[in-house]
Design an enzyme around this catalytic site. Structure first.
Site, mmCIF file in Angstrom:
data_model
loop_
_atom_site.group_PDB
_atom_site.id
_atom_site.type_symbol
_atom_site.label_atom_id
_atom_site.label_comp_id
_atom_site.label_asym_id
_atom_site.label_seq_id
_atom_site.Cartn_x
_atom_site.Cartn_y
_atom_site.Cartn_z
ATOM 1 N N GLU A 30 0.840 -1.207 0.000
ATOM 2 C CA GLU A 30 0.000 0.000 0.000
ATOM 3 C C GLU A 30 0.872 1.253 0.000
ATOM 4 O O GLU A 30 2.085 1.179 0.179
ATOM 5 C CB GLU A 30 -0.916 -0.010 1.220
ATOM 6 C CG GLU A 30 -0.177 -0.257 2.523
ATOM 7 C CD GLU A 30 -0.458 0.759 3.597
ATOM 8 O OE1 GLU A 30 -0.444 1.968 3.276
ATOM 9 O OE2 GLU A 30 -0.650 0.352 4.755
ATOM 10 N N LYS A 164 -4.407 -1.811 13.806
ATOM 11 C CA LYS A 164 -3.618 -0.787 14.499
ATOM 12 C C LYS A 164 -4.082 -0.706 15.953
ATOM 13 O O LYS A 164 -5.279 -0.729 16.233
ATOM 14 C CB LYS A 164 -3.773 0.563 13.793
ATOM 15 C CG LYS A 164 -3.140 0.573 12.409
ATOM 16 C CD LYS A 164 -3.189 1.944 11.777
ATOM 17 C CE LYS A 164 -2.521 1.940 10.419
ATOM 18 N NZ LYS A 164 -3.358 1.401 9.329
#
Length: 305
Positions: A30, A164
């Site tokens: 990404e 995350k």
């Protein structure tokens, strides 16, 4: 966006196109980690090193981004460095990748947008840092990442260090389970928490070898189950920041975000930047280490496929 309608707007970097045509392993990467995740020049250096790790692992790296309205499947060294220096790149997910293409804009692709582009090109494995998920307080804000829906619909293996740690990991796991997304702890029975090797939550499934992950993916495809597979790969022990220590930093960063009324897409970059400041740069070192670790595993899985 079907592969047919997307192709006119897509440029596949020649080494990536050659590898795909020859059936050689390719790993997607990404680009929001470049445009929104780290400051320059750390972002450019990190992106170059991760590509090198994938190449050293016997696969071809394909960093995905939108540059001047073109979906780039793989970047040249010059394009990657230029993206690292771009100050006004959009942060692109499923909702706005088409807008960026239509308007000739430049943007970093999130997990969701990278999965879409990788699937268009026929890339089955993607390495990232951590996925987006359910934000803390989502029961009021409804702030849930599009990454979770993308994992349920797009058949790509996403290698991450879990969600995350600024997110609500428990609720993120619940949503993934509801959406039918398999979550595999790579060699671990406890979910990793990005900067930390452990969270209080069990990994729904555990597999130890890249070959087993590849076999599981192929089995799901054969059964017509659709959707992606999330691999949770703990950060190496020497690089982690223990979860109890991180909890204090995360709480302080979240309080700062609330005080400054930070909302929507700005939340994650704000929190990561605040945590970088609070940890005196340690969080960035750990972030780089976990991305590199995920790249190594992704190359192994791509080869096994």
């Amino acid at each position: 966006m079907t592969p047919q309608t997307a192709r006119p707007f897509t440029d596949i970097h020649p080494p990536v196109a050659e590898a795909l045509a020859a059936g050689r392993p390719v790993v997607a990467l990404e680009s929001t980690i470049i445009t929104h995740g780290m400051p320059y020049p750390d972002n450019g250096a990190m992106a170059a090193k991760v590509e090198q790790i994938i190449a050293d692992g016997g696969a071809v790296p394909a960093t995905i981004a939108v540059v001047n309205g073109r979906i780039k499947i793989g970047l040249s060294d010059g394009e990657r460095e230029s993206l690292a220096m771009t100050g006004d790149a959009m942060k692109l997910s499923r909702a706005d990748i088409g807008f960026a293409v239509a308007q000739g804009r430049t943007g970093g692709t999130t997990v969701a947008a990278t999965m879409i582009a990788a699937h268009m090109a026929g890339i089955k494995v993607f390495a990232t840092g951590g996925i987006g998920g359910v934000h803390k307080g989502a029961e009021k804000s409804f702030d849930i990442s599009a990454d979770l829906d993308e994992l349920s619909r797009t058949p790509v293996i996403v290698v991450s260090a879990g969600a995350k740690a600024i997110l609500d990991i428990e609720k993120t796991l619940e949503v993934l389970e509801t959406r039918g997304v398999p979550v595999i702890g790579h060699g671990c029975e406890t979910m990793p928490a990005f900067w930390s090797r452990q969270s209080p939550f069990r990994a729904p499934l555990t597999l130890h070898a890249p070959e087993d992950i590849a076999h599981f993916y192929r089995t799901r495809q054969a059964l017509g189950l659709g959707g992606g597979v999330l691999v949770a790969n703990p950060v190496p022990q020497n690089d982690e920041i223990p979860a109890d220590e991180m909890a204090g930093y995360i709480q302080a960063a979240q309080k700062a975000a609330e005080a400054q009324n930070v909302t929507g897409k700005a939340v994650t970059p704000f929190l990561l930047s605040k945590i970088l400041e609070l940890t005196g740069g340690r969080s960035l070192k750990t972030n780089i280490a976990l991305v590199e670790n995920n790249a190594r595993l992704a190359a192994e899985i791509a080869k096994a496929l």
